[in-house]
Write an enzyme that holds these catalytic residues in place. Structure first.
Site, short mmCIF file in Angstrom:
data_model
loop_
_atom_site.label_atom_id
_atom_site.label_comp_id
_atom_site.label_asym_id
_atom_site.label_seq_id
_atom_site.Cartn_x
_atom_site.Cartn_y
_atom_site.Cartn_z
N CYS B 98 1.05 -0.96 -0.19
CA CYS B 98 -0.57 0.14 0.12
C CYS B 98 0.73 1.42 -0.17
O CYS B 98 1.71 1.25 -1.46
CB CYS B 98 -0.88 0.37 1.59
SG CYS B 98 -2.66 1.08 0.84
N HIS B 226 -3.72 -5.69 0.81
CA HIS B 226 -2.95 -5.63 2.04
C HIS B 226 -2.66 -7.59 2.76
O HIS B 226 -4.21 -7.65 3.58
CB HIS B 226 -4.11 -4.93 3.57
CG HIS B 226 -3.41 -3.59 3.59
ND1 HIS B 226 -2.46 -3.16 4.06
CD2 HIS B 226 -4.19 -2.49 3.24
CE1 HIS B 226 -2.23 -1.79 3.52
NE2 HIS B 226 -3.18 -1.46 2.62
N GLU B 228 -0.99 -8.09 5.00
CA GLU B 228 -0.84 -8.83 6.38
C GLU B 228 -2.25 -9.14 6.99
O GLU B 228 -2.78 -8.74 8.69
CB GLU B 228 0.09 -7.55 6.98
CG GLU B 228 -0.65 -6.18 7.00
CD GLU B 228 -0.56 -5.64 5.54
OE1 GLU B 228 -0.35 -6.29 4.81
OE2 GLU B 228 -1.05 -4.44 5.73
#
Lengths: 984, 266
Positions: B98, B226, B228
């Protein structure tokens, strides 16, 4: 000066959209419009150096070009320069200053912020300055921005606000000892102190005893500390309410301290007498309420309002609202880590015509866009997921939109071996302020919040937030906390330093050296420094031996640390500027001297109305109308602008379903990677019921919040709630009566549910004076709930899962159409005023049983039954799950026989009801588990994607395609349409 | 070759970075030793970088994304850490998620066609004009160059950004990226057909549906979604309806990186 502009010969989307917005108010057509970002640089750099700055920092060479001291276009007819006014936070200019220093260029001039950002707009084909001035009103806000119109030049203001102050102007005595009543009121009014006559007289008496006049800074300190915003004097007062019921019987309610004997009392009773474990850790005394979570952590929750600033400058007002409540969590106990945000807004309907909006009020659509953008642009950079919210629309919120911002946090139960909720400063501790510098922004913010508004109300109190500074000090703060480097932390919000240090030194006393507070520009008077509400500051007490290490930690993050005073132990507040003492106040008088005169109110209970009326001839059409009403319709346009996933812990999302777009009842996050336990958040609010019955309005809000959180999977025995009262003028006996009745309901219902209040906030005087009279908001009580989910893996979500499953309604449906969306939509509001009631004993039994069923795998989905009634909730479960259902109304448990029977069953908003989808093989087990509870198996889930309803006599009364229902629900705040036009 | 036994990763925090905790968590779950470090601390001892095999630039709003997203942080790397970063990029792994992706592009580390670190592309404002958060469907279109995505065919991940529209300086940059197998993730519709720029599947109207790219060596990855934030099946938006996976999720990207480090760097 460097200008950055698009390379493309075609107009960019933002240029087209601004052109369209301006065209609406212009007679001549805009032929073309271009926008450039401008950077005015105060340091005297050579052209070559400016070239380097433009080239290596400011321009995105793929899509942009830049020019130095030169307007890049030709043939335009008009230039408009727009930018922040001097003194207003300019984050872009600030960052540019830092980044230019990083380039390692020639050193030149001062090191403060030397870059100011602005926007340059060029127009072709328009030259009427007068029309443009009007048109510009929709695109810039004169509260915080300047705009200049010219034919050929860029005009910027003088940015340096520094002035010099004569030594003898540093402090003034304000003569009040000999003033008469009129003069006292005049002094308060002139100084924007918002102190009433009783309060001015109490101060006068105190200074008579001291045989001296108060100084300006002392009077300002009383105004801040005694403001409604800081001390909640209405709710703390004695109150007396005479109720006359509809047959003329009188009843008297009397309280010595309203809040203590209602809301606080409920919590005390639950903690002392409850038959369940006490979940409370710290209630009502800190910046947030704290409850237990698991063996390692506690959780805390706070919701604040930021209404007045948001009415005048929606973007900045809402942004500083969320910034402030996050700082509350950072200052809860020794400092908690924020893990979730929640936002609830009240607006007037966004589709009203401009002519209906009185002078001085911003159109509700602009307010809505500005508020949403403000929360977005502060909340997202903070890295806290926004997971829950609601929006309510009513025309009475026109002059006073409501902006509720909430944050939940997590904190280890013990830090360095000590309970984390305890904090006490010691004599000799340094008083330290960290973060942003102080300017004149936000002076008189809290006294502004305590006054009614009209078109003349100025808005100097409104500020622009700087989330990155707050984010930076948050990172540093936890390092300092875990090393035990401070003894107390306090939010520096409303009232500024006066409130933060006044609070911190309340027990022991403190001395502040105001000349040590770092300023944005020179020339602030001591009292201005003392009460300024400049954002992104936090106050600490730090033992001297830890100060150097404390300072190092913050400075590594780039956060300023300033030692400005100390805890003294003499129980006085002493204010100095250099060697000059500018104020000295006894802490005891400051914190306990505010007079709290008894509030009197009367309430006449209306005769309950239950008139007959014809049933709806097309319930399916009515259902679609209700789904498309402002209060029920999809709020996806707002939800999608917030980061709901950051931190990676969001388990139950605000939007749920096969297309991730159905309306959840609340949200669940899993904040501790080492545990399957979760935290659920929800809210409840029913401002429309308050028009008929403020007691039941408050009762319904509590039940709705509890119901919602049970639907999210929270254990009903492990839920705590917050109150946020937003009211009209409490000096009006009717508003005061409603407030007392709502407080009484809070006590009765919370005690009945054994669900404790842990914190709260009130915002009174939400009135707007227009030429046609006063607009007062409906009595609005927001209840926010936080609860523990023992194991997030058991949470079912709200959308239908499988054809062949059964649908069950738990709870009884009653003839309670008062305040319902059904009557509202049919314009029959006067026909029935029976507002839904609350039976805490029965409801809680149901909630506990449902929760047990959930943990035993007997529930495939469940959904709260509220606005729009049973059928509206079933529709939401269907279209979110992309499955149909067949419903038999005869199986819905009810306690009435009145007509129109079918309509009441479909649309009554009776409390205490939850819709449950039971997996097909689990029906018998579910029925057994729910033995003795009021419930009915009312239908089946089908694969044919239609919603079919059989009326009481077996006829099909609704047959709708679920995609039609969904379309109706999504239409009002249509994603594409609203997304296409950004808020800022 | 390093003498460190375990794969180790460094996560750089800029003022305004806000996804470092979950990025570090993902790396730890993939069995990296992880150090989170503030850029100001790194600048005090730049040689720290040498101890690590993977450098992660997490998401957030570095320096407020003022001026342009990732720009000021990118300049921090270029003007204060140029030698160290270039030497790291020479043989080690870099991932930017990002805002980290925006930083890599604005520092010229991606797409870096032809191997030189010049600015060849940008991530600019979404067509819809503001921040947008949703789950997206992604197809891994990489033929094997990218070391992070081996074994991944299709994945759902959340996006949350206002400036995710990938744009190249000249068409030939894209052609070269395609030729070099530098395209990694593309946005797809619900039915797994190409998004073709359609909102909300490709939320910012990114060029050719691009959601993630790598450098010509496949060792530097940048992506807008994302990974994560999807480390448990319970992160998936429809886990309550049986979707989501405890292994085939965002963690695979970090595990692939770990496998590469073990095979090639220690």
């Amino acid at each position: 000066m460097i200008l950055i502009f698009s390379k493309s010969g075609e107009m960019e989307p933002d240029e087209i959209s601004l052109g369209e917005q301006l065209s609406k108010n212009l007679a001549s057509d805009i032929e073309m419009l271009r926008i450039a970002k401008g950077y005015s640089i105060e340091k005297r750099y050579s052209h070559e150096t400016l070239d380097t700055i433009g080239n290596s920092l400011l321009v995105d060479p793929i899509v942009e070009s830049y020019s130095i001291d030169e307007i890049p276009w030709e043939g335009y007819s008009t230039l408009i320069t727009v930018g922040y006014k001097p003194g207003v936070t300019d984050n872009v200019g600030h960052t540019a200053s830092i980044a230019i220093n990083d380039l390692g260029l020639e050193q030149n001039g001062n090191s403060n912020d030397f870059v100011h950002s602005f926007t340059l707009i060029a127009l072709w084909g328009v030259d009427s300055t007068e029309e443009l001035i009007d048109a510009l009103h929709d695109v810039f806000n004169p509260i915080v921005e300047f705009a200049n119109i010219s034919s050929n030049e860029i005009v910027l203001p003088r940015y340096d606000l520094s002035t010099t102050v004569d030594d003898d102007a540093l402090v003034q005595d304000i003569p009040i000892i000999d003033a008469n009543d009129e003069e006292l009121i005049e002094i308060s009014k002139k100084g924007l102190l918002a102190l009433n006559l009783e309060e001015m007289k109490a101060i006068q008496a105190h200074y008579k005893e001291l045989s001296r006049e108060p100084t300006d800074i002392e009077l300002e300190t009383f105004a801040q500390t005694w403001s409604e915003h800081c001390v909640h004097k209405t709710l703390k007062s004695a109150a007396r309410l005479e109720i006359t019921d509809h047959v003329g019987k009188k009843q008297l309610l009397m309280y010595d301290n309203l809040i203590k004997e209602t809301i606080f009392a409920a919590t005390r009773i639950i903690r002392e007498n409850g038959d369940k474990d006490d979940i409370c850790v710290s209630v009502f005394k800190d910046n947030a309420g704290i409850i237990k979570f698991n063996e390692n952590f506690n959780i805390c929750f706070k919701v604040e309002t930021h209404n007045h600033p948001s009415a005048k400058e929606p973007y900045g007002g809402a942004a500083t609202g969320i910034g402030g409540v996050i700082r509350d969590i950072l200052a809860a106990g020794m400092g908690a880590k924020p893990i979730a945000n929640t936002d609830i807004f009240c607006f007037s309907e966004p589709n009203i015509s401009r002519d209906e909006v009185p002078e001085g009020i911003i159109h509700p659509k602009e307010i809505m866009k500005g508020v949403v953008a403000g929360v977005r642009d502060y909340g997202n950079p903070m890295g806290i997921p926004t997971v829950n919210g609601s929006v309510y629309f009513d025309k009475r919120y026109l002059g006073n939109p409501l902006v509720f911002c909430g944050t939940a946090g997590i904190i280890p139960r013990k830090i360095n071996g000590k309970p984390s909720e305890n904090k006490e400063p010691n004599v000799g501790d340094y008083l330290v302020v960290i973060g942003g510098k102080t300017g004149r922004d936000g002076i008189h913010g809290v006294t502004f919040a305590s006054l009614e508004m009209d078109k003349h109300t100025s808005s100097n109190p409104v500020q622009i937030g700087d989330p990155i500074t707050e984010r930076m000090f948050m990172e540093a703060m936890f390092k300092a906390r875990d090393k035990g480097l401070y003894t107390f932390v306090q939010d520096c919000g409303g009232g500024g330093l006066s409130s933060a240090f006044g609070e911190m030194g309340a027990e022991l006393g403190c001395e502040i050296h105001l000349e040590k507070v770092p300023l944005k520009y020179q020339g602030l008077l001591p009292w201005e420094i003392w009460i300024s509400e400049s954002q992104e500051r936090q106050a600490f007490s730090v033992p001297p031996e830890h100060f150097e290490e404390f300072k190092e930690i913050f400075e590594l993050e780039g956060v300023g640390v300033y030692h400005v005073g100390m805890i003294t132990g003499n129980k006085k507040l002493v204010l100095k500027y250099g060697d000059l003492k500018v104020g000295e106040i006894e802490m005891d008088f400051l914190h306990n001297g505010v007079p709290l005169p008894e509030k009197e109110a009367t309430w006449r209970q209306g005769v309950p109305v239950m008139e007959g009326f014809e049933p709806s001839d097309a319930p399916g059409e009515l259902l679609k109308e209700i789904l498309a009403s402002w209060n029920v319709c999809s709020k996806e346009w707002i939800v999608r602008q917030y980061d709901s996933e950051v931190q990676g812990n969001t388990i139950l999302k605000p939007l749920q379903g096969c297309k991730n777009d159905g309306p959840g009842d609340g949200s669940v996050i899993k904040p501790d990677p080492a545990s399957w336990a979760g935290i659920a958040l929800s809210n409840g609010m029913n401002p429309f019921y308050g028009d008929f019955d403020p007691y039941l309005m408050a009762a319904s809000s509590i039940d709705e919040a509890l119901r919602n959180i049970v639907c999210c999977g929270a254990d009903p025995n492990h839920v705590a709630i917050l109150d946020n009262f937003c009211w009209g003028n409490p000096r009006d006996p009717e508003h005061m009566a409603k407030l007392i009745l709502a407080c009484k309901a809070c006590k009765d219902i919370a005690t009945g549910f054994e669900t404790p209040f842990i914190s709260g906030k009130d915002s009174l005087n939400n009135e707007y004076k227009t030429d046609d009279g006063v607009i007062s908001i409906p009595a609005t009580l927001l209840i926010s709930a936080i609860g523990k989910v023992e194991d997030i893996r058991n949470v079912p979500s709200m959308f239908l899962k499988s054809p062949g499953n059964f649908l069950c309604i738990v709870g009884e449906t009653r003839d309670e159409l008062g305040g319902s969306h059904y009557l509202k939509t049919r314009n029959l509001e006067e026909k029935n005023t029976m507002v839904p009631t609350v039976d805490t004993h029965t409801f809680m039994n149901h909630y506990r049983a449902i929760h047990e069923c959930m943990n035993n795998g007997l529930i495939a989905s469940m959904h709260d039954c509220s606005e729009g009634g049973l059928i509206t909730s079933i529709s939401e479960m269907c279209f979110s799950g992309e499955l149909g259902a067949t419903i038999h109304l005869k199986n819905v448990p009810r306690d009435f026989t009145e007509d129109p029977l079918n309509d009441i069953l479909l649309f009554s908003e009776s409390n205490g009801r939850i819709l449950v989808e039971i997996p097909k093989g689990k029906k018998d087990e579910f029925i057994k588990a729910m033995e003795g509870k009021i419930m009915g198996i009312i239908g089946e889930v089908t694969s044919d994607t239609r919603l079919l309803v059989e009326g009481i006599d077996g006829n099909c009364i609704i047959n709708e395609s679920i995609s039609d229902l969904k379309r109706a629900w999504q239409a009002p705040l249509d994603l594409e349409h609203y997304l296409g036009t950004s808020g800022e | 070759m390093s003498d460190v036994e375990n794969p180790s990763a460094i996560v750089i925090i800029f003022p305004g970075t806000n996804c470092h905790v979950e990025t570090a968590r993902a790396l730890s779950m993939a069995k990296f030793e992880v150090r989170e470090i503030h850029v100001n601390e790194l600048l005090q001892d730049k040689s720290i970088l040498e101890q690590f095999q993977l450098l992660a630039l997490p998401g957030g709003f570095s320096y407020g994304d003022d001026i342009a997203s990732g720009k000021v942080a990118a300049n921090k790397l270029l003007f204060k850490l140029e030698d160290q970063i270039k030497s790291f990029a020479n043989d080690k792994l870099i991932i930017g998620i990002c805002n980290g992706f925006q930083i890599l592009v604005k520092a010229g580390l991606l797409p870096a066609v032809g191997g030189d670190f010049k600015i060849q592309a940008t991530l600019t404002y979404n067509d819809l004009g503001h921040f947008y958060c949703d789950w997206v469907k992604l197809k891994n279109v990489n033929s094997g160059k990218c070391v992070y995505t081996r074994g991944i065919d299709f994945i759902e991940l959340p996006v949350a950004h206002g400036e995710g529209k990938f744009v190249v300086k000249e068409d030939h940059v894209f052609d070269q990226m395609e030729k070099n197998d530098q395209i990694v993730f593309k946005y797809m519709k619900h039915d797994k057909s190409p998004a073709n720029g359609a909102f909300p599947h490709n939320p910012g109207n990114s060029l050719k549906d691009i959601a993630g790219i790598c450098d010509p060596t496949g060792r530097i990855l940048g992506l807008m979604p994302h990974p994560e934030r999807y480390l448990l099946r319970y992160n998936h938006p429809r886990w309550t309806a049986g979707f989501g996976d405890d292994e085939e999720n965002g963690i695979r990207i970090f595990q692939n990186a770990r496998d590469y480090v073990i095979e090639h760097l220690i």
